[in-house]
Design a protein around this motif. Structure first.
Motif, PDB file in Angstrom:
ATOM      1  N   LYS A 138      -1.188  -1.373   2.821  1.00  0.00           N
ATOM      2  CA  LYS A 138      -0.947  -2.645   2.140  1.00  0.00           C
ATOM      3  C   LYS A 138      -0.489  -3.759   3.079  1.00  0.00           C
ATOM      4  CE  LYS A 138       3.517  -1.117   0.425  1.00  0.00           C
ATOM      5  NZ  LYS A 138       4.277  -0.825  -0.751  1.00  0.00           N
ATOM      6  N   SER A 139       0.219  -3.434   4.138  1.00  0.00           N
ATOM      7  CA  SER A 139       0.654  -4.498   5.048  1.00  0.00           C
ATOM      8  C   SER A 139      -0.529  -5.080   5.821  1.00  0.00           C
ATOM      9  CB  SER A 139       1.724  -3.981   6.002  1.00  0.00           C
ATOM     10  OG  SER A 139       1.232  -2.901   6.756  1.00  0.00           O
ATOM     11  N   LEU A 140      -1.463  -4.252   6.267  1.00  0.00           N
ATOM     12  CA  LEU A 140      -2.651  -4.763   6.968  1.00  0.00           C
ATOM     13  C   LEU A 140      -3.546  -5.557   6.025  1.00  0.00           C
ATOM     14  CD1 LEU A 140      -3.612  -1.738   9.236  1.00  0.00           C
ATOM     15  CD2 LEU A 140      -2.715  -3.945   9.956  1.00  0.00           C
ATOM     16  N   LEU A 141      -3.672  -5.087   4.793  1.00  0.00           N
ATOM     17  CA  LEU A 141      -4.491  -5.813   3.820  1.00  0.00           C
ATOM     18  C   LEU A 141      -3.872  -7.167   3.487  1.00  0.00           C
ATOM     19  CD1 LEU A 141      -5.453  -2.898   1.409  1.00  0.00           C
ATOM     20  CD2 LEU A 141      -6.917  -4.027   3.077  1.00  0.00           C
ATOM     21  N   ALA A 142      -2.564  -7.204   3.317  1.00  0.00           N
ATOM     22  CA  ALA A 142      -1.894  -8.469   3.018  1.00  0.00           C
ATOM     23  C   ALA A 142      -2.039  -9.440   4.185  1.00  0.00           C
ATOM     24  CB  ALA A 142      -0.418  -8.218   2.707  1.00  0.00           C
ATOM     25  N   LEU A 143      -1.851  -8.955   5.398  1.00  0.00           N
ATOM     26  CA  LEU A 143      -2.005  -9.803   6.574  1.00  0.00           C
ATOM     27  C   LEU A 143      -3.443 -10.314   6.692  1.00  0.00           C
ATOM     28  CD1 LEU A 143      -0.668 -10.945   9.119  1.00  0.00           C
ATOM     29  CD2 LEU A 143      -1.312  -8.841  10.283  1.00  0.00           C
ATOM     30  N   GLY A 144      -4.412  -9.441   6.448  1.00  0.00           N
ATOM     31  CA  GLY A 144      -5.813  -9.842   6.492  1.00  0.00           C
ATOM     32  C   GLY A 144      -6.143 -10.906   5.466  1.00  0.00           C
ATOM     33  N   ILE A 203      -5.296 -10.405  -4.466  1.00  0.00           N
ATOM     34  CA  ILE A 203      -4.373 -10.606  -3.347  1.00  0.00           C
ATOM     35  C   ILE A 203      -2.941 -10.380  -3.812  1.00  0.00           C
ATOM     36  CG2 ILE A 203      -3.418 -12.351  -1.784  1.00  0.00           C
ATOM     37  CD1 ILE A 203      -6.239 -13.502  -1.542  1.00  0.00           C
ATOM     38  N   ILE A 204      -2.587 -10.900  -4.971  1.00  0.00           N
ATOM     39  CA  ILE A 204      -1.233 -10.718  -5.497  1.00  0.00           C
ATOM     40  C   ILE A 204      -0.958  -9.246  -5.793  1.00  0.00           C
ATOM     41  CG2 ILE A 204       0.249 -11.216  -7.483  1.00  0.00           C
ATOM     42  CD1 ILE A 204      -1.023 -14.043  -7.466  1.00  0.00           C
ATOM     43  N   ILE A 205      -1.941  -8.540  -6.339  1.00  0.00           N
ATOM     44  CA  ILE A 205      -1.767  -7.110  -6.625  1.00  0.00           C
ATOM     45  C   ILE A 205      -1.569  -6.326  -5.333  1.00  0.00           C
ATOM     46  CG2 ILE A 205      -2.929  -5.062  -7.544  1.00  0.00           C
ATOM     47  CD1 ILE A 205      -4.174  -6.915  -9.671  1.00  0.00           C
ATOM     48  N   VAL A 206      -2.287  -6.701  -4.271  1.00  0.00           N
ATOM     49  CA  VAL A 206      -2.083  -6.046  -2.964  1.00  0.00           C
ATOM     50  C   VAL A 206      -0.674  -6.317  -2.463  1.00  0.00           C
ATOM     51  CG1 VAL A 206      -2.750  -6.117  -0.531  1.00  0.00           C
ATOM     52  CG2 VAL A 206      -4.502  -5.955  -2.274  1.00  0.00           C
ATOM     53  N   LEU A 207      -0.213  -7.555  -2.591  1.00  0.00           N
ATOM     54  CA  LEU A 207       1.126  -7.907  -2.130  1.00  0.00           C
ATOM     55  C   LEU A 207       2.216  -7.200  -2.932  1.00  0.00           C
ATOM     56  CD1 LEU A 207       0.693 -11.731  -1.467  1.00  0.00           C
ATOM     57  CD2 LEU A 207       0.896  -9.911   0.227  1.00  0.00           C
ATOM     58  N   VAL A 208       1.949  -6.949  -4.215  1.00  0.00           N
ATOM     59  CA  VAL A 208       2.923  -6.257  -5.048  1.00  0.00           C
ATOM     60  C   VAL A 208       3.040  -4.787  -4.647  1.00  0.00           C
ATOM     61  CG1 VAL A 208       3.320  -5.448  -7.414  1.00  0.00           C
ATOM     62  CG2 VAL A 208       2.746  -7.813  -6.998  1.00  0.00           C
ATOM     63  N   TRP A 231      -0.040  -2.366  -4.905  1.00  0.00           N
ATOM     64  CA  TRP A 231      -1.130  -1.526  -5.385  1.00  0.00           C
ATOM     65  C   TRP A 231      -2.403  -1.919  -4.651  1.00  0.00           C
ATOM     66  CZ3 TRP A 231      -0.529  -1.643 -11.426  1.00  0.00           C
ATOM     67  CH2 TRP A 231       0.673  -1.023 -11.769  1.00  0.00           C
ATOM     68  N   PRO A 232      -2.566  -1.447  -3.423  1.00  0.00           N
ATOM     69  CA  PRO A 232      -3.671  -1.941  -2.593  1.00  0.00           C
ATOM     70  C   PRO A 232      -5.063  -1.568  -3.095  1.00  0.00           C
ATOM     71  CG  PRO A 232      -2.474  -0.208  -1.455  1.00  0.00           C
ATOM     72  CD  PRO A 232      -1.713  -0.519  -2.695  1.00  0.00           C
ATOM     73  N   LEU A 233      -5.253  -0.379  -3.630  1.00  0.00           N
ATOM     74  CA  LEU A 233      -6.582   0.035  -4.080  1.00  0.00           C
ATOM     75  C   LEU A 233      -7.055  -0.812  -5.261  1.00  0.00           C
ATOM     76  CD1 LEU A 233      -8.928   1.965  -3.679  1.00  0.00           C
ATOM     77  CD2 LEU A 233      -7.798   3.553  -5.223  1.00  0.00           C
ATOM     78  N   VAL A 234      -6.193  -0.971  -6.248  1.00  0.00           N
ATOM     79  CA  VAL A 234      -6.541  -1.776  -7.420  1.00  0.00           C
ATOM     80  C   VAL A 234      -6.730  -3.236  -7.015  1.00  0.00           C
ATOM     81  CG1 VAL A 234      -5.726  -2.550  -9.688  1.00  0.00           C
ATOM     82  CG2 VAL A 234      -5.311  -0.208  -8.955  1.00  0.00           C
ATOM     83  N   GLY A 235      -5.858  -3.735  -6.143  1.00  0.00           N
ATOM     84  CA  GLY A 235      -5.965  -5.116  -5.678  1.00  0.00           C
ATOM     85  C   GLY A 235      -7.259  -5.378  -4.934  1.00  0.00           C
ATOM     86  N   MET A 236      -7.664  -4.438  -4.095  1.00  0.00           N
ATOM     87  CA  MET A 236      -8.910  -4.619  -3.342  1.00  0.00           C
ATOM     88  C   MET A 236     -10.129  -4.565  -4.262  1.00  0.00           C
ATOM     89  SD  MET A 236      -8.332  -5.451  -0.301  1.00  0.00           S
ATOM     90  CE  MET A 236      -9.957  -5.306   0.394  1.00  0.00           C
ATOM     91  N   TYR A 288     -14.437  -7.887  -6.328  1.00  0.00           N
ATOM     92  CA  TYR A 288     -15.165  -8.463  -7.465  1.00  0.00           C
ATOM     93  C   TYR A 288     -15.147  -9.990  -7.389  1.00  0.00           C
ATOM     94  CZ  TYR A 288     -16.223  -9.797 -12.277  1.00  0.00           C
ATOM     95  OH  TYR A 288     -16.748 -10.393 -13.387  1.00  0.00           O
ATOM     96  N   GLY A 289     -13.978 -10.560  -7.151  1.00  0.00           N
ATOM     97  CA  GLY A 289     -13.867 -12.008  -7.038  1.00  0.00           C
ATOM     98  C   GLY A 289     -14.622 -12.554  -5.841  1.00  0.00           C
ATOM     99  N   PHE A 290     -14.585 -11.837  -4.710  1.00  0.00           N
ATOM    100  CA  PHE A 290     -15.287 -12.272  -3.503  1.00  0.00           C
ATOM    101  C   PHE A 290     -16.791 -12.320  -3.740  1.00  0.00           C
ATOM    102  CE2 PHE A 290     -17.346 -11.562   0.573  1.00  0.00           C
ATOM    103  CZ  PHE A 290     -16.703 -12.488   1.382  1.00  0.00           C
ATOM    104  N   VAL A 291     -17.321 -11.296  -4.382  1.00  0.00           N
ATOM    105  CA  VAL A 291     -18.765 -11.261  -4.649  1.00  0.00           C
ATOM    106  C   VAL A 291     -19.159 -12.404  -5.581  1.00  0.00           C
ATOM    107  CG1 VAL A 291     -20.590  -9.923  -5.778  1.00  0.00           C
ATOM    108  CG2 VAL A 291     -19.053  -8.809  -4.159  1.00  0.00           C
ATOM    109  N   LEU A 292     -18.353 -12.661  -6.603  1.00  0.00           N
ATOM    110  CA  LEU A 292     -18.667 -13.768  -7.507  1.00  0.00           C
ATOM    111  C   LEU A 292     -18.546 -15.122  -6.809  1.00  0.00           C
ATOM    112  CD1 LEU A 292     -16.981 -12.776 -10.888  1.00  0.00           C
ATOM    113  CD2 LEU A 292     -19.396 -12.738 -10.316  1.00  0.00           C
ATOM    114  N   LEU A 293     -17.522 -15.283  -5.965  1.00  0.00           N
ATOM    115  CA  LEU A 293     -17.312 -16.559  -5.285  1.00  0.00           C
ATOM    116  C   LEU A 293     -18.394 -16.864  -4.255  1.00  0.00           C
ATOM    117  CD1 LEU A 293     -13.470 -16.612  -4.622  1.00  0.00           C
ATOM    118  CD2 LEU A 293     -14.763 -18.297  -5.920  1.00  0.00           C
TER     119      LEU A 293
END
Length: 140
Positions: free
Chosen positions: A32-38, A75-80, A82-87, A92-97
């Motif tokens: 989660k720390s690497l994902l949040a930093l990324g 991103i908020i879910i990763v920061l909280v 729960w990295p798997l659910v957040g990613m 999903y949002g990235f693909v739509l955006l």
């Protein structure tokens, strides 16, 4: 050609490091720390490349609000914590955006000497055509 400012160069570096840390976070079992930093580096890099106002307008267009909520919610879910659910939400949002950029990116990659040959192989060609969408619409 156009001139690239120092801020845009820094933004490309930040976005590149952001993608690297996201990749590393996924490889290291959703750290989660690497994902949040990324995530933070990617958003900061995007803002430096296209500017704060254009970044804000890109994410908060009326027809992209669902995708933006999924992306930033992930991103908020990763920061909280729960990295798997957040990613999953974030992907999903990235693909739509960024789905509007996929055809342009694929058509560009088809013009790269070695990679273009690989993308035009019989098995991959149909899959890449499906991802690229209508070729008449995205011709540069």
């Amino acid at each position: 050609m156009f001139e690239v400012s120092d801020t845009q160069k820094i933004g490309v570096g930040l976005a590149g490091f952001g993608v690297f840390f996201l990749f590393l976070g996924v490889i290291l079992l959703f750290d989660k720390s690497l994902l949040a930093l990324g995530n933070i580096l990617f958003i900061a890099g995007l803002a430096c490349v296209i500017g704060l106002e254009r970044t804000f307008r890109f994410f908060f267009q009326r027809h992209k609000i669902k995708a933006s909520i999924a992306f930033f919610g992930g991103i908020i879910i990763v920061l909280v914590g729960w990295p798997l659910v957040g990613m999953l939400f974030e992907t999903y949002g990235f693909v739509l955006l960024f789905s509007g950029f996929f055809p342009v990116a694929i058509n560009f990659l088809r013009r790269v000497p070695v990679l273009g040959t690989v993308l035009n192989l019989p098995g991959l060609s149909k899959l890449v055509d499906k991802l690229a969408g209508d070729s008449n619409r995205t011709t540069v």
